[in-house]
Design a protein around this motif. Structure first.
Motif, PDB file in Angstrom:
ATOM      1  N   ILE A   1       0.837  -1.199   0.000  1.00 23.99           N
ATOM      2  CA  ILE A   1       0.000   0.000   0.000  1.00 23.99           C
ATOM      3  C   ILE A   1       0.871   1.248   0.000  1.00 23.99           C
ATOM      4  N   ASP A   2       1.922   1.230   0.802  1.00 23.26           N
ATOM      5  CA  ASP A   2       2.871   2.339   0.808  1.00 23.26           C
ATOM      6  C   ASP A   2       3.437   2.563  -0.596  1.00 23.26           C
ATOM      7  N   LYS A   3       3.744   1.491  -1.295  1.00 27.83           N
ATOM      8  CA  LYS A   3       4.374   1.576  -2.613  1.00 27.83           C
ATOM      9  C   LYS A   3       3.467   2.261  -3.641  1.00 27.83           C
ATOM     10  N   ILE A   4       2.158   2.064  -3.503  1.00 27.28           N
ATOM     11  CA  ILE A   4       1.236   2.682  -4.447  1.00 27.28           C
ATOM     12  C   ILE A   4       1.392   4.205  -4.428  1.00 27.28           C
ATOM     13  N   ALA A   5       1.339   4.780  -3.236  1.00 29.05           N
ATOM     14  CA  ALA A   5       1.473   6.230  -3.109  1.00 29.05           C
ATOM     15  C   ALA A   5       2.895   6.685  -3.427  1.00 29.05           C
ATOM     16  N   ARG A   6       3.886   5.914  -2.968  1.00 33.26           N
ATOM     17  CA  ARG A   6       5.282   6.325  -3.148  1.00 33.26           C
ATOM     18  C   ARG A   6       5.668   6.369  -4.625  1.00 33.26           C
TER      19      ARG A   6
ATOM     20  N   LEU B   1       4.068   9.511  -6.335  1.00 35.34           N
ATOM     21  CA  LEU B   1       4.657  10.801  -5.979  1.00 35.34           C
ATOM     22  C   LEU B   1       6.119  10.897  -6.380  1.00 35.34           C
ATOM     23  N   GLU B   2       6.824   9.772  -6.320  1.00 33.01           N
ATOM     24  CA  GLU B   2       8.238   9.787  -6.719  1.00 33.01           C
ATOM     25  C   GLU B   2       8.376  10.122  -8.202  1.00 33.01           C
ATOM     26  N   ALA B   3       7.423   9.681  -9.011  1.00 30.77           N
ATOM     27  CA  ALA B   3       7.490   9.958 -10.450  1.00 30.77           C
ATOM     28  C   ALA B   3       7.327  11.441 -10.739  1.00 30.77           C
ATOM     29  N   LYS B   4       6.570  12.151  -9.916  1.00 27.41           N
ATOM     30  CA  LYS B   4       6.308  13.576 -10.160  1.00 27.41           C
ATOM     31  C   LYS B   4       7.190  14.492  -9.328  1.00 27.41           C
ATOM     32  N   TYR B   5       7.490  14.068  -8.092  1.00 28.57           N
ATOM     33  CA  TYR B   5       8.268  14.894  -7.168  1.00 28.57           C
ATOM     34  C   TYR B   5       9.317  14.028  -6.484  1.00 28.57           C
ATOM     35  N   PRO B   6      10.386  13.695  -7.192  1.00 26.06           N
ATOM     36  CA  PRO B   6      11.412  12.790  -6.646  1.00 26.06           C
ATOM     37  C   PRO B   6      11.961  13.286  -5.307  1.00 26.06           C
ATOM     38  N   GLY B   7      11.939  12.401  -4.322  1.00 24.02           N
ATOM     39  CA  GLY B   7      12.515  12.713  -3.018  1.00 24.02           C
ATOM     40  C   GLY B   7      11.669  13.603  -2.135  1.00 24.02           C
ATOM     41  N   ALA B   8      10.463  13.969  -2.584  1.00 21.48           N
ATOM     42  CA  ALA B   8       9.649  14.925  -1.828  1.00 21.48           C
ATOM     43  C   ALA B   8       8.681  14.261  -0.863  1.00 21.48           C
ATOM     44  N   PHE B   9       8.590  12.920  -0.902  1.00 21.49           N
ATOM     45  CA  PHE B   9       7.736  12.175   0.031  1.00 21.49           C
ATOM     46  C   PHE B   9       8.646  11.233   0.803  1.00 21.49           C
ATOM     47  N   GLY B  10       9.109  11.686   1.968  1.00 14.99           N
ATOM     48  CA  GLY B  10      10.153  10.960   2.671  1.00 14.99           C
ATOM     49  C   GLY B  10       9.716  10.161   3.872  1.00 14.99           C
ATOM     50  N   HIS B  11       8.473  10.283   4.292  1.00 12.52           N
ATOM     51  CA  HIS B  11       8.020   9.538   5.468  1.00 12.52           C
ATOM     52  C   HIS B  11       7.130   8.373   5.041  1.00 12.52           C
ATOM     53  N   SER B  12       6.799   7.516   5.989  1.00 13.65           N
ATOM     54  CA  SER B  12       5.935   6.383   5.691  1.00 13.65           C
ATOM     55  C   SER B  12       4.526   6.856   5.355  1.00 13.65           C
TER      56      SER B  12
ATOM     57  N   PHE C   1       7.345   1.102   3.754  1.00 16.92           N
ATOM     58  CA  PHE C   1       8.017   0.268   2.747  1.00 16.92           C
ATOM     59  C   PHE C   1       8.797  -0.866   3.397  1.00 16.92           C
ATOM     60  N   ARG C   2       8.982  -0.791   4.718  1.00 18.91           N
ATOM     61  CA  ARG C   2       9.701  -1.852   5.433  1.00 18.91           C
ATOM     62  C   ARG C   2       8.770  -2.923   5.997  1.00 18.91           C
ATOM     63  N   SER C   3       7.471  -2.629   6.062  1.00 20.56           N
ATOM     64  CA  SER C   3       6.548  -3.485   6.813  1.00 20.56           C
ATOM     65  C   SER C   3       5.935  -4.573   5.947  1.00 20.56           C
TER      66      SER C   3
END
Length: 350
Positions: free
Chosen positions: A262-267, A270-281, A298-300
């Protein structure tokens, strides 16, 4: 089966609890002190101030009162000796070094060990009574935010907006804040855990509010980002990206889903549009404490199940520009999720 019995059924027949949240979860007692779990009884150890409270809230527990001539460690030593117990698991993340040394001195024949996280695991799946408290805390939070929208305006400071929101939560029936309210306007929006400041909210700002009421001891957690007047196309794009990520990742919440997926879906979005701008879980569990298990990280590798309560809170943070976060607290149901947060997620302009 009460929770002490449920704890014993999981293999914990002797333990000392000092964390007030764990003590409340196991017994209903909300005062100060310790809880000693033994194979045949549970003992609340406290002082004069809380004796009657403990008797009212936890009538199924024994009560031992500390005094000038008989401290908590002496009570523990007597109880363990009487029960013939020589190993005592304790909460290593709660007991201080000085407390540990005092216990070792007072309990020379007792081996102190680290408690497993059994209670934390029990707390992850909420019963209907707990869920009702969380629903009520979220309802209070939503009502208070609606109240705030009627008074917030350009020229108000972040501190004033924070005070107004906290005031409205209290008026609506909150027992207190679940955590320190976050208000971040304009360029401060790039700080995920910004502290409300004397900065004046200006026209053209995005303003992020992360807040939550408490009810029955249980926490709410929600975030909304609003616009004050007309905002730039750049801020609009940030908001739209976060909203899309929030909606699509939240839609994936269901029994059997793996938290990291689930984390990966959002990550990924957002990473594709704003690389590095979403840094928390993406999110975390919510209950008697604001950050509980499970974690949408992403660790769980935790698999969601009915009764889990998690936040879904993607964000984008751009230094010098601002930021946005949108968050719901949702309840995992038999076939999906329930979202008690009623405040709209489409951009609100004041």
């Amino acid at each position: 089966m009460n929770r002490i019995e449920a704890l014993r059924s999981r293999g914990i027949s002797c333990a000392l609890y000092d964390d007030p949240i764990n003590i409340r979860y196991l017994t209903g007692y909300t005062g100060e002190g310790s809880l000693l779990v033994l194979p045949d009884r549970a003992v609340i150890i406290t002082d004069f101030r809380y004796v009657e409270q403990a008797q009212r809230q936890s009538p199924f527990c024994d009560l031992e009162r500390v005094g000038a001539d008989r401290g908590a460690n002496a009570i523990i030593a007597e109880a363990l000796e009487s029960a013939g117990i020589h190993d005592l698991p304790i909460e290593e993340n709660i007991v201080t070094v000085s407390r540990l040394r005092a216990m070792e001195k007072a309990l020379p024949g007792v081996h102190l060990t680290a408690l497993p996280e059994t209670v934390l695991e029990m707390r992850t799946v909420k019963d209907e009574g707990e869920l009702d408290c969380i629903r009520k805390a979220l309802a209070i939070s939503c009502q208070a935010f609606d109240d705030l929208l009627g008074v917030i305006h350009a020229g108000m400071t972040e501190k004033r907006a924070c005070a107004e929101l906290n005031h409205f939560m209290n008026l609506r029936g909150s027992e207190g804040n679940a955590f320190d309210t976050i208000v971040a306007s304009g360029v401060n929006g790039s700080l995920p855990h910004a502290v409300p400041s004397d900065k004046v909210i200006e026209k053209g700002d995005l303003v992020t509010f992360d807040f939550g009421a408490k009810f029955g001891g249980y926490c709410a957690d929600m975030t909304r980002t609003i616009a004050v007047g007309e905002i730039s196309s750049e801020l609009h794009a940030i908001y739209d990206a976060v909203l899309e990520a929030q909606l699509t990742s939240e839609a994936a919440v269901k029994p059997g889903a793996v938290c990291r997926d689930i984390d990966k879906i959002a990550r990924d979005q957002l990473e594709a549009k704003y690389p590095g701008a979403f840094g928390h879980s993406l999110g975390h569990g919510v209950g008697l404490f604001i950050h509980e298990l499970p974690r949408l990280s992403f660790r769980s590798e935790t698999i969601l199940q009915k009764g889990h309560v998690v936040t879904v809170e993607p964000g984008v943070y751009v230094p010098g520009v601002g930021g946005c976060r949108i968050e719901d607290t949702v309840i995992v149901t038999e076939d999906g999720f329930e979202n008690p947060v009623t405040t709209p997620k489409q951009l609100i302009v004041v």
